[in-house]
Design a protein around this motif. Sequence first.
Motif, PDB file in Angstrom:
ATOM      1  N   HIS A  48       0.740  -0.992  -0.108  1.00  0.00           N
ATOM      2  CA  HIS A  48       0.363  -0.098  -0.160  1.00  0.00           C
ATOM      3  C   HIS A  48       0.674   0.922  -0.109  1.00  0.00           C
ATOM      4  CE1 HIS A  48      -3.115   2.539   0.453  1.00  0.00           C
ATOM      5  NE2 HIS A  48      -3.005   3.392   1.425  1.00  0.00           N
ATOM      6  N   ILE A  49       0.552   2.175  -0.857  1.00  0.00           N
ATOM      7  CA  ILE A  49       1.530   3.220  -1.203  1.00  0.00           C
ATOM      8  C   ILE A  49       0.497   4.722  -1.161  1.00  0.00           C
ATOM      9  CG2 ILE A  49       2.877   4.892  -2.809  1.00  0.00           C
ATOM     10  CD1 ILE A  49       3.936   2.354  -2.196  1.00  0.00           C
ATOM     11  N   HIS A  50       1.427   5.312   0.488  1.00  0.00           N
ATOM     12  CA  HIS A  50       0.835   6.400   1.038  1.00  0.00           C
ATOM     13  C   HIS A  50       0.788   7.452   0.960  1.00  0.00           C
ATOM     14  CE1 HIS A  50      -0.736   9.346   4.625  1.00  0.00           C
ATOM     15  NE2 HIS A  50      -1.266   8.296   5.040  1.00  0.00           N
ATOM     16  N   HIS A  51       0.163   8.212  -0.211  1.00  0.00           N
ATOM     17  CA  HIS A  51       0.262   9.446  -0.878  1.00  0.00           C
ATOM     18  C   HIS A  51       0.798  10.113  -0.242  1.00  0.00           C
ATOM     19  CE1 HIS A  51      -0.741   5.956  -3.921  1.00  0.00           C
ATOM     20  NE2 HIS A  51       0.082   6.823  -5.027  1.00  0.00           N
ATOM     21  N   GLY A  52      -1.098  10.754   0.870  1.00  0.00           N
ATOM     22  CA  GLY A  52      -0.247  11.933   1.659  1.00  0.00           C
ATOM     23  C   GLY A  52      -0.836  13.058   1.136  1.00  0.00           C
ATOM     24  N   LEU A  53      -2.228  12.587  -0.081  1.00  0.00           N
ATOM     25  CA  LEU A  53      -2.455  13.552  -0.810  1.00  0.00           C
ATOM     26  C   LEU A  53      -3.882  14.546  -0.942  1.00  0.00           C
ATOM     27  CD1 LEU A  53      -1.353  12.372  -4.508  1.00  0.00           C
ATOM     28  CD2 LEU A  53      -0.323  14.370  -2.713  1.00  0.00           C
ATOM     29  N   GLN A  54      -4.336  13.359   0.489  1.00  0.00           N
ATOM     30  CA  GLN A  54      -5.675  13.394   1.262  1.00  0.00           C
ATOM     31  C   GLN A  54      -6.337  13.253   2.008  1.00  0.00           C
ATOM     32  OE1 GLN A  54      -8.781  11.134  -0.730  1.00  0.00           O
ATOM     33  NE2 GLN A  54      -7.514  10.588  -2.418  1.00  0.00           N
ATOM     34  N   ALA A  55      -7.535  13.905   3.147  1.00  0.00           N
ATOM     35  CA  ALA A  55      -7.213  13.904   4.671  1.00  0.00           C
ATOM     36  C   ALA A  55      -7.820  12.303   5.285  1.00  0.00           C
ATOM     37  CB  ALA A  55      -8.536  14.535   4.942  1.00  0.00           C
ATOM     38  N   ALA A  56      -7.932  11.917   3.910  1.00  0.00           N
ATOM     39  CA  ALA A  56      -8.768  10.171   4.117  1.00  0.00           C
ATOM     40  C   ALA A  56      -7.171   9.365   4.068  1.00  0.00           C
ATOM     41  CB  ALA A  56      -9.816   9.954   3.333  1.00  0.00           C
ATOM     42  N   ALA A  57      -6.380   9.749   4.007  1.00  0.00           N
ATOM     43  CA  ALA A  57      -4.886   8.861   3.420  1.00  0.00           C
ATOM     44  C   ALA A  57      -5.231   7.595   4.536  1.00  0.00           C
ATOM     45  CB  ALA A  57      -3.938   9.474   2.356  1.00  0.00           C
ATOM     46  N   ASP A  58      -5.168   8.879   5.909  1.00  0.00           N
ATOM     47  CA  ASP A  58      -4.131   7.223   7.075  1.00  0.00           C
ATOM     48  C   ASP A  58      -5.421   6.518   6.912  1.00  0.00           C
ATOM     49  OD1 ASP A  58      -1.795   8.899   8.009  1.00  0.00           O
ATOM     50  OD2 ASP A  58      -3.566  10.015   8.522  1.00  0.00           O
ATOM     51  N   ASP A  59      -6.667   7.116   7.193  1.00  0.00           N
ATOM     52  CA  ASP A  59      -7.532   5.852   6.871  1.00  0.00           C
ATOM     53  C   ASP A  59      -7.882   5.152   5.546  1.00  0.00           C
ATOM     54  OD1 ASP A  59      -8.563   7.921   8.936  1.00  0.00           O
ATOM     55  OD2 ASP A  59     -10.096   8.840   7.233  1.00  0.00           O
ATOM     56  N   PHE A  60      -7.320   5.367   4.937  1.00  0.00           N
ATOM     57  CA  PHE A  60      -7.171   4.432   3.651  1.00  0.00           C
ATOM     58  C   PHE A  60      -6.183   3.205   4.304  1.00  0.00           C
ATOM     59  CE2 PHE A  60      -8.361   7.456   0.207  1.00  0.00           C
ATOM     60  CZ  PHE A  60      -9.629   6.819   0.169  1.00  0.00           C
ATOM     61  N   ALA A  61      -5.205   3.678   4.552  1.00  0.00           N
ATOM     62  CA  ALA A  61      -4.106   3.002   5.317  1.00  0.00           C
ATOM     63  C   ALA A  61      -4.554   1.530   6.371  1.00  0.00           C
ATOM     64  CB  ALA A  61      -2.601   3.522   5.586  1.00  0.00           C
ATOM     65  N   GLU A  62      -5.262   2.590   7.409  1.00  0.00           N
ATOM     66  CA  GLU A  62      -5.687   1.691   8.717  1.00  0.00           C
ATOM     67  C   GLU A  62      -7.000   0.619   7.593  1.00  0.00           C
ATOM     68  OE1 GLU A  62      -4.861   1.206  11.255  1.00  0.00           O
ATOM     69  OE2 GLU A  62      -3.805   2.390  11.276  1.00  0.00           O
ATOM     70  N   HIS A  63      -7.769   1.068   6.682  1.00  0.00           N
ATOM     71  CA  HIS A  63      -8.568  -0.005   6.056  1.00  0.00           C
ATOM     72  C   HIS A  63      -7.677  -1.084   5.668  1.00  0.00           C
ATOM     73  CE1 HIS A  63     -11.858  -1.560   3.427  1.00  0.00           C
ATOM     74  NE2 HIS A  63     -10.358  -1.799   2.858  1.00  0.00           N
ATOM     75  N   CYS A  64      -6.630  -1.190   4.847  1.00  0.00           N
ATOM     76  CA  CYS A  64      -5.536  -2.069   4.344  1.00  0.00           C
ATOM     77  C   CYS A  64      -5.730  -2.850   5.670  1.00  0.00           C
ATOM     78  CB  CYS A  64      -4.514  -1.169   3.148  1.00  0.00           C
ATOM     79  SG  CYS A  64      -5.114  -0.205   2.378  1.00  0.00           S
ATOM     80  N   ARG A  65      -5.204  -2.305   6.698  1.00  0.00           N
ATOM     81  CA  ARG A  65      -3.776  -2.809   7.163  1.00  0.00           C
ATOM     82  C   ARG A  65      -5.638  -4.101   7.904  1.00  0.00           C
ATOM     83  NH1 ARG A  65      -2.427   1.731   9.732  1.00  0.00           N
ATOM     84  NH2 ARG A  65       0.125   1.880   9.220  1.00  0.00           N
TER      85      ARG A  65
END
Length: 318
Positions: free
Chosen positions: A47-64
Amino acid sequence: MTLRFAQAIAGFAPRLPLAVAYSGGADSSALLLACAEKWPQQVQAIHIHHGLQAAADDFAEHCRGVCAQLGVPLTLHKVDARNVSGQSPEDAARRARYQAFEALVQDVRLPLPVHDIAIAQHADDQVETILLALSRGSGLPGLSAMPAAWSRAGVHYHRPLLQVAGAEIRAWLKLRGLPHVEDPSNRDPQFTRNRIRACLLPALEATFPQFRDTFARSAATAAQAQELLLEVAAQDFLVMAERPIIEAIQSLSRARQANLLRYWLSSCHQATPSAAQLAQLLHQIAACRTGAHRIHLKVADGFVERRGGELHWYNAPV
């Protein structure tokens, strides 16, 4: 409704272990689940965390959470995907993503040592790529769209879903009940791809129901023609001892000159001239009949100049 998806996964034969580029969206979720079921203990997610939008951290947690549920190792890698002046946000994110993939593989920073990465781009993405290329007046390289497989920097990439419609992938995922996230940027009309997806694809579906297949055939034909042009250019360049000798270039037809120059700039300098730049360079080569004729032209992000009887390209100073 899900036959093509099943066929695509059945026919997919990468080297194992395999990494799947996993964003958390529907397409990559389906690909990850299908691959993990086909090759238990041989698949991992990146999972590449682009950090371009507010939801990026939520996406990462979902993937985990999903990877824990599937028992699939996950590598999360943060990148700086901000675009610079003159670069589109999509291009900046794409470059950062592939650089990250290659760094992870080369530095052996993955749980399983891999050289193959699967990406979930599908038939709709391929059509969008072709339409974008047409809108920009692209030649054969652009009309060839995305290859199903290619290698770069020691990494072998695969797009096993290029013959599968996005709706079919989502239908398969819905049947399996695996959760996924929706990226809000995919609905942002400022991005041309999103406007194509929302406006043009439904119109194509209504007018030409088989457009995904016919577009794919056209892209394959363009790719085959481009491969032939590259072979011709490589042969012409070899005759010149792999140096752009002006007199030798002048002996070729104009179309063959253009083909050779594109090949030289791309293969030796990773530079792509615009149509106007290439036309001007061809004009200058045709006019170069005396030793005093000077050539110094802006090409891509550098310059082409004459040095003796040869052409040279160098980077523009920052």
